[in-house]
Enzyme design. Structure first.
Site, short mmCIF file in Angstrom:
data_model
loop_
_atom_site.label_atom_id
_atom_site.label_comp_id
_atom_site.label_asym_id
_atom_site.label_seq_id
_atom_site.Cartn_x
_atom_site.Cartn_y
_atom_site.Cartn_z
CB THR A 302 -36.77 22.32 -4.82
OG1 THR A 302 -36.36 23.66 -4.91
CG2 THR A 302 -35.70 21.40 -5.35
CG ASP A 477 -36.31 24.10 -9.00
OD1 ASP A 477 -36.17 25.16 -9.65
OD2 ASP A 477 -36.09 24.01 -7.78
CG HIS A 478 -39.43 26.28 -8.73
ND1 HIS A 478 -38.92 27.50 -8.40
CD2 HIS A 478 -38.85 25.39 -7.89
CE1 HIS A 478 -38.11 27.38 -7.37
NE2 HIS A 478 -38.02 26.10 -7.05
C1 GP9 Z 1 -33.61 23.15 -1.50
C2 GP9 Z 1 -34.96 23.56 -1.86
C3 GP9 Z 1 -35.29 24.92 -1.42
O1 GP9 Z 1 -33.52 22.25 -0.45
O2 GP9 Z 1 -35.94 22.65 -1.52
O3 GP9 Z 1 -35.64 25.58 -2.53
P1 GP9 Z 1 -37.14 25.91 -2.93
O4 GP9 Z 1 -38.00 24.73 -2.69
O5 GP9 Z 1 -37.51 27.11 -2.13
O6 GP9 Z 1 -37.02 26.23 -4.37
MN MN Z 2 -36.30 25.35 -6.07
#
Ligand code: GP9
Ligand code: MN
Length: 658
Positions: A302, A477-478
């Site tokens: 993220t 996001d991914h």
């Molecule tokens: C939320 C995020 C956690 O704070 O950063 O999710 P991730 O990075 O594992 O997708």
């Molecule tokens: Mn994420």
């Protein structure tokens, strides 16, 4: 007589114990390579390298025990345990991330420990005891057959060390032959592990990190010149049709956790759409929907996506920029807009220290950070997994947003659609999938829940009148479902199996941009997260010409038609590179002429290299865009609401000199 004596000697020596230890360790590691890690082995040389690479590590590390004459066995068992633990940690990590643990990831784990626990438990199983079976066997042997071994006269360490190094050099030589510049072009950890092994990779990673740290100290102002030249030669001028069309408007970003593009218009077997609200945006004609848009994140997930979107730089090849490079100079979108009269704020239903955001957001220029301390984290049912559930998150955010001075630049980070995607009873009545893979099946429910939360958020914005004054950008996001779930994913997509090209396309995350008063529509151009900042700034009427960035405006007719991945692979209209192999984009077949990927691949490598220099050497400290005031992180403080549970918004920017 003599023969028996020799046998006895062999049996009773530390060397035999060592040989057994090396053998068991080798077999175990090889089984892990075959069962867990998907390393893309394509020829006999690679098969051979994979088979031999645990040997040099085993010889070297276990051989260290010979440094001690007295406690050889004990030390060997301890080393074996440490290595087994390292392997197992990598196995658990790989099951979710399809990637290996790196030094920076370990640092991350330290700061995020509590929050990662529940995901990890889902990735372990009882049969994993196998990965410690050699340790157990060695302990038993040491207590029985080898209880009374005679201590060697000479330790033998030198010989063993020499042998281990020879085996290693042989391994490295063959690996370099198969993949030249393996160590210098180390973007892809799968390669390193495939050729050198999981343990040697860890050592390489440690060395690489030390090197990256020293790079900053060595850099000088002349190092930015190359980057500036590259930047000037790749700059994409704005499209006059859209330039400034959103001038002065608010900006609302929404990070949609783990949301992949295949979900758009996806119907469950009973005909129900999973994300009816997002589907409606995709087709309403007033929103740009980019359906060939790719995430470009690395291990920072993220946070990497946030970094890409706001800086138009690539994240690190290992570890998260948010954690490892939070002291760098940046010229991020929030800072740029802050200096043009915008108020900048971020909303996230987890604590401000999570992923080191409190530190990084200061460098990015965020005035306000509405973290968990602004939300009701204690109300039953409000929180799951990584923090606030999306529906209460948006409900509680809106009144705070209303208080933020306009024009504002804001970002909302959703959380509910996060691995393992499990929902609390009562949060959704949407059906789960029926692939038999729990993670994949639950993904439909949590994605549907997120979609509902977004719909409610939009309704609220419309009620408030903010909708007509704001440019709204939503992005996945991914990926959410890693290759570990591709058997189920093949069922979901109705194909016999997920091919390498399908794998690349599964990295598509949707991007939506809604600009009041501007016609949108489905956009097929290929792009990535790095391209969003110039697209947004151009819509706001800010030419990005003078900023160091690697993205290219998605709405410009000159937009380049490829997107790279952090591991050096890429996608283009004609060819797609996956794990270093070149495929035809349309047929999905391997290209007969493998060099067809070369031209774009060279650009990809060059660009990643430039971006890595900017980030690792902190080069933006040597360059200030005209009219931009360098960010001083001490100008920002995220103090939290005054008093407990009091949702009071305050300006957290402390003017300098006060
Ligand atoms: C939320 C995020 C956690 O704070 O950063 O999710 P991730 O990075 O594992 O997708
Ligand atoms: Mn994420």
């Amino acid at each position: 007589m003599e023969k028996i004596g020799l046998l006895k000697k062999i049996k009773n020596s530390h060397l035999t114990f060592f040989a057994i230890a090396v053998f068991l360790f080798w077999i175990k590691t090889y089984v892990a390579y075959q069962n867990v890690f998907k390393l893309g082995i394509s020829d006999n040389l690679q098969k051979f390298l994979l088979a031999i690479n645990p040997i040099s590590s085993a010889l070297l590390f276990l051989g260290l025990a010979f440094l001690s004459k007295k406690h050889t066995k004990k030390i060997m068992i301890i080393i074996n345990f440490i290595l087994s633990f390292l392997l197992y940690a990598n196995i658990v990590y790989y099951r979710f991330f399809s990637d290996f643990i790196t030094v920076p990831v370990l640092m991350q784990a330290k700061s995020n420990a509590g929050d990662l626990g529940s995901s990890a438990a889902n990735l372990m199983s009882f049969t994993d005891v196998f990965y410690f079976s050699d340790t157990i066997i060695l302990i038993i042997l040491a207590l029985t057959i080898f209880k009374k071994v005679v201590s060697p006269k000479r330790s033998g360490f030198k010989m063993i060390f020499l042998f281990a190094v020879t085996v290693f050099l042989f391994n490295l030589g063959l690996a370099e032959k198969d993949r030249p510049q393996l160590l210098s072009r180390s973007f892809d950890r799968n390669y390193l592990v495939k050729y050198l092994g999981a343990y040697n990779f860890t050592i390489f990673d440690i060395i690489q990190n030390i090197e990256a740290t020293s790079q900053r100290a060595m850099a000088s102002s002349s190092d930015i010149t190359n980057i500036e030249n590259y930047r000037n030669s790749t700059y994409t001028p704005p499209n006059p049709v859209y330039f400034g069309k959103a001038k002065g408007m608010n900006v609302i970003y929404v990070s949609m956790e783990s949301f992949q593009n295949f979900m758009i218009d996806y119907r469950m077997p009973n005909g129900q759409l999973v994300t009816p609200f997002l589907d409606s945006l995709a087709h309403d004609g007033n929103t740009f929907y980019f359906d060939h848009f790719y995430h470009q994140t690395g291990q920072g997930k993220t946070s990497d996506a946030e970094f890409l979107m706001e800086n138009s730089l690539y994240p690190l090849s290992s570890g998260a920029v948010f954690i490892n490079k939070d002291q760098n100079t940046y010229q991020a979108a929030p800072a740029i807009l802050d200096q043009k009269g915008y108020t900048t704020a971020v909303f996230h239903g987890n604590y401000k220290t999570f992923w080191n955001r409190n530190s990084m957001y200061k460098q990015l220029g965020y005035d306000q950070f509405f973290d968990a301390s602004y939300f009701d984290m204690t109300k039953p049912g409000n929180v799951k997994n990584y923090g606030m559930k999306d529906i209460p998150f948006f409900q509680e955010s809106v009144p705070m947003l209303e208080q933020v001075k306009q024009p504002f630049y804001t970002k909302f980070i959703t959380l509910s659609n996060h691995f393992p995607f499990e929902m609390d009873p009562g949060d959704t009545n949407f059906p789960a999938g029926n692939t038999g893979d729990q993670i994949v099946d639950d993904y439909f429910q949590s994605a549907h829940y997120m979609d509902e939360a977004l719909k409610q958020f939009f309704d609220q914005l419309k009620k408030d009148g903010l909708y007509d004054k704001s440019i709204i950008i939503l992005y996945g996001d991914h990926y959410g479902l890693s290759s570990a779930h591709y058997t189920a994913m093949a069922k979901v997509l109705g194909v016999p199996k997920i091919t390498p090209v399908m794998d690349a396309k599964l990295q598509q995350t949707p991007l939506f941009i809604h600009v009041p008063g501007v016609k949108g529509g489905v956009q097929h151009q290929i792009g990535g997260e790095v391209d969003v900042r110039p697209t947004l700034l151009h819509l706001l009427g800010i030419d990005t010409k003078n900023y160091i960035e690697f993205g290219s405006d998605l709405l410009s007719p000159q937009h380049r038609d490829w997107a790279l991945f952090r591991n050096g692979d890429f996608v283009s209209n004609k060819v797609i590179q996956v794990s270093g192999k070149c495929y035809d984009s349309n047929t999905g077949n391997l290209m007969t002429d493998q060099s067809s990927c070369k031209p774009i691949n060279n650009q990809v490598i060059n660009e990643l290299d430039m971006s890595d220099k900017v980030v690792n050497q902190d080069l933006l400290r040597f360059y200030t865009p005209p009219g931009f005031k360098p960010v001083n992180p001490n100008d920002y403080q995220y103090l939290g609401p005054k008093g407990k549970n009091q949702k009071q918004v305050q300006t957290t920017k402390v003017p300098t000199g006060e």
